[in-house]
Design a protein around this motif. Structure first.
Motif, mmCIF file in Angstrom:
data_model
loop_
_atom_site.group_PDB
_atom_site.id
_atom_site.type_symbol
_atom_site.label_atom_id
_atom_site.label_comp_id
_atom_site.label_asym_id
_atom_site.label_seq_id
_atom_site.Cartn_x
_atom_site.Cartn_y
_atom_site.Cartn_z
ATOM 1 N N ALA A 1 48.093 30.308 -77.216
ATOM 2 C CA ALA A 1 47.734 29.899 -78.577
ATOM 3 C C ALA A 1 48.951 30.044 -79.486
ATOM 4 C CB ALA A 1 46.570 30.743 -79.092
ATOM 5 N N ASN A 2 50.093 29.664 -78.947
ATOM 6 C CA ASN A 2 51.370 29.875 -79.645
ATOM 7 C C ASN A 2 52.067 28.572 -79.981
ATOM 8 O OD1 ASN A 2 51.994 29.185 -76.980
ATOM 9 N ND2 ASN A 2 53.906 30.357 -77.011
ATOM 10 N N PHE A 3 51.293 27.509 -80.239
ATOM 11 C CA PHE A 3 51.912 26.212 -80.469
ATOM 12 C C PHE A 3 52.625 26.120 -81.817
ATOM 13 C CE2 PHE A 3 48.952 25.461 -77.072
ATOM 14 C CZ PHE A 3 49.663 24.620 -76.234
ATOM 15 N N HIS B 1 57.868 26.143 -79.422
ATOM 16 C CA HIS B 1 57.186 24.855 -79.436
ATOM 17 C C HIS B 1 57.627 23.979 -80.606
ATOM 18 C CE1 HIS B 1 54.304 25.020 -76.141
ATOM 19 N NE2 HIS B 1 54.156 26.300 -76.398
ATOM 20 N N THR B 2 57.722 24.560 -81.802
ATOM 21 C CA THR B 2 58.059 23.731 -82.960
ATOM 22 C C THR B 2 59.463 23.145 -82.829
ATOM 23 O OG1 THR B 2 58.824 25.665 -84.221
ATOM 24 C CG2 THR B 2 56.511 25.027 -84.472
ATOM 25 N N LEU B 3 60.401 23.929 -82.319
ATOM 26 C CA LEU B 3 61.760 23.424 -82.139
ATOM 27 C C LEU B 3 61.800 22.336 -81.071
ATOM 28 C CD1 LEU B 3 63.712 26.795 -82.309
ATOM 29 C CD2 LEU B 3 63.683 24.990 -84.049
ATOM 30 N N MET B 4 61.009 22.507 -80.030
ATOM 31 C CA MET B 4 60.938 21.493 -78.981
ATOM 32 C C MET B 4 60.406 20.176 -79.544
ATOM 33 S SD MET B 4 58.791 21.582 -75.374
ATOM 34 C CE MET B 4 58.993 23.357 -75.253
ATOM 35 N N ARG B 5 59.321 20.261 -80.331
ATOM 36 C CA ARG B 5 58.736 19.046 -80.899
ATOM 37 C C ARG B 5 59.698 18.380 -81.876
ATOM 38 N NH1 ARG B 5 53.964 22.327 -81.099
ATOM 39 N NH2 ARG B 5 54.204 22.624 -83.345
ATOM 40 N N GLU B 6 60.363 19.201 -82.699
ATOM 41 C CA GLU B 6 61.307 18.636 -83.669
ATOM 42 C C GLU B 6 62.478 17.951 -82.963
ATOM 43 O OE1 GLU B 6 62.377 21.945 -86.060
ATOM 44 O OE2 GLU B 6 60.403 22.094 -87.028
ATOM 45 N N LEU B 7 62.966 18.530 -81.901
ATOM 46 C CA LEU B 7 64.078 17.927 -81.184
ATOM 47 C C LEU B 7 63.649 16.624 -80.510
ATOM 48 C CD1 LEU B 7 67.038 18.189 -80.391
ATOM 49 C CD2 LEU B 7 66.333 19.594 -78.426
ATOM 50 N N CYS B 8 62.466 16.614 -79.924
ATOM 51 C CA CYS B 8 61.965 15.394 -79.286
ATOM 52 C C CYS B 8 61.753 14.273 -80.299
ATOM 53 C CB CYS B 8 60.656 15.676 -78.550
ATOM 54 S SG CYS B 8 60.856 16.587 -77.004
ATOM 55 N N THR C 1 56.745 10.904 -77.578
ATOM 56 C CA THR C 1 55.296 10.967 -77.325
ATOM 57 C C THR C 1 54.920 11.852 -76.148
ATOM 58 O OG1 THR C 1 55.343 9.031 -75.861
ATOM 59 C CG2 THR C 1 55.018 8.623 -78.218
ATOM 60 N N VAL C 2 55.860 12.590 -75.582
ATOM 61 C CA VAL C 2 55.544 13.292 -74.326
ATOM 62 C C VAL C 2 54.896 14.658 -74.533
ATOM 63 C CG1 VAL C 2 57.445 12.121 -73.163
ATOM 64 C CG2 VAL C 2 57.793 14.433 -74.033
ATOM 65 N N LEU C 3 55.042 15.247 -75.715
ATOM 66 C CA LEU C 3 54.582 16.621 -75.899
ATOM 67 C C LEU C 3 53.190 16.684 -76.503
ATOM 68 C CD1 LEU C 3 57.797 18.351 -77.267
ATOM 69 C CD2 LEU C 3 56.898 18.407 -74.937
ATOM 70 N N ARG C 4 52.550 17.829 -76.273
ATOM 71 C CA ARG C 4 51.265 18.111 -76.904
ATOM 72 C C ARG C 4 51.482 18.436 -78.382
ATOM 73 N NH1 ARG C 4 50.297 23.032 -73.158
ATOM 74 N NH2 ARG C 4 52.549 22.989 -73.399
ATOM 75 N N HIS C 5 50.408 18.318 -79.161
ATOM 76 C CA HIS C 5 50.494 18.646 -80.578
ATOM 77 C C HIS C 5 50.070 20.099 -80.805
ATOM 78 C CE1 HIS C 5 51.390 14.530 -81.669
ATOM 79 N NE2 HIS C 5 50.361 14.117 -80.943
ATOM 80 N N ALA C 6 50.242 20.541 -82.033
ATOM 81 C CA ALA C 6 49.951 21.932 -82.358
ATOM 82 C C ALA C 6 48.477 22.274 -82.213
ATOM 83 C CB ALA C 6 50.417 22.254 -83.779
#
Length: 276
Positions: free
Chosen positions: A150-152, A157-164, A175-180
């Protein structure tokens, strides 16, 4: 690659942090109450949904040595590793592994005394919609036990999503990652399970993992959350290394190494529900 596509898994990478990853499974198992007595001539039936390499599924056989335990997973790589644990158990039960996707797995016509899922349902969009069917498949007094990260909203995670989503990577990885919201709030699971007539206990725990070695947080996420990215870039090693370099720099700044290692806080959600 859509966000619901299955990433390719690497059991060896996943098991590099097996001690830390097994702790939440043990903590979940400790809260599972005694299971109902099996009918004469029928063993206790247990399903481990998303068993991975099977290293923690064997703990179920230690607690219920006479049970018929099936570990399900949709990763051929994980199932090959898990197969080494298959066979008769000490108390006359057996441990087996089979292919199944948690998003579509339907236990009927089988009934179970325990359906357990550890660190899997966060990968399944709409997983809460599957819960009523799983509860229905429990025998009276049976138990559903679930643990999910429960650490999205954590930096990993946030840095991964921002970089993608950055200009450099959005066309390939946007579009490959899950959302928060891959995991619902604890109250949502409590309300759902209680509404299904279960006696439910839902809680969260934040583990303070102390990791060692070079780039230990990057090494951790290579085994789990980063798998969709690694899968999408599998055919382009140069791009893969470029992404890992950028992401590794961000992680080192977010999780600086200390005197005794790198502290990696990790929040997890637990739910244990007994059917009437």
């Amino acid at each position: 690659m859509p966000p619901t596509a299955s990433p390719t898994w690497d059991p060896d990478q996943y098991l590099r942090h097996s001690g830390h990853r097994a702790r939440p499974f043990r903590d979940l198992l400790a809260q599972v109450p005694a299971l109902p007595a099996a009918p004469d001539g029928h063993p206790t039936r247990i399903a481990d949904l998303g068993c991975g390499p099977g290293n923690v599924t064997v703990l179920l056989a230690e607690r219920w040595p006479g049970a018929h335990i099936t570990g399900f997973d949709n990763s051929p790589e994980m199932l090959r590793q898990a197969g080494a644990h298959a066979g008769p158990t000490a108390g006359g039960g057996r441990l087996e592994f089979a292919h199944a996707d948690a998003g579509t797995w339907a236990p009927a016509p089988e009934t179970y005394d325990l359906i357990l899922s550890n660190a899997t349902l966060q990968w399944v969009p709409g997983h809460a919609d599957r819960v009523p069917g799983w509860v229905a498949a429990l025998r009276p007094g049976g138990v559903l036990a679930v643990q999910m990260p429960a650490n999205f909203d954590a930096p990993s995670h946030t840095l991964m999503r921002e970089l993608c989503a950055s200009a450099r990577w959005r066309d390939r990885l946007g579009t490959v990652l899950r959302h928060a919201d891959a995991v619902l709030p604890p109250t949502a699971y409590l309300e759902q399970l209680t509404g299904l007539g279960c006696a439910a206990d839902v809680w969260e725990t934040t583990y303070q993992h102390l990791l060692t070695g070079d780039d230990p947080v990057l090494d951790w996420v290579k085994g789990t959350g980063l798998r969709p990215v690694l899968t999408a870039l599998a055919d382009d090693p140069e791009a893969r290394e470029e992404f890992l370099g950028e992401y590794g720099d961000l992680l080192r700044a977010a999780y600086p190494a200390g005197q005794h290692g790198t502290v990696f806080p990790f929040r997890r959600l637990f739910a244990v529900a007994r059917k009437p």
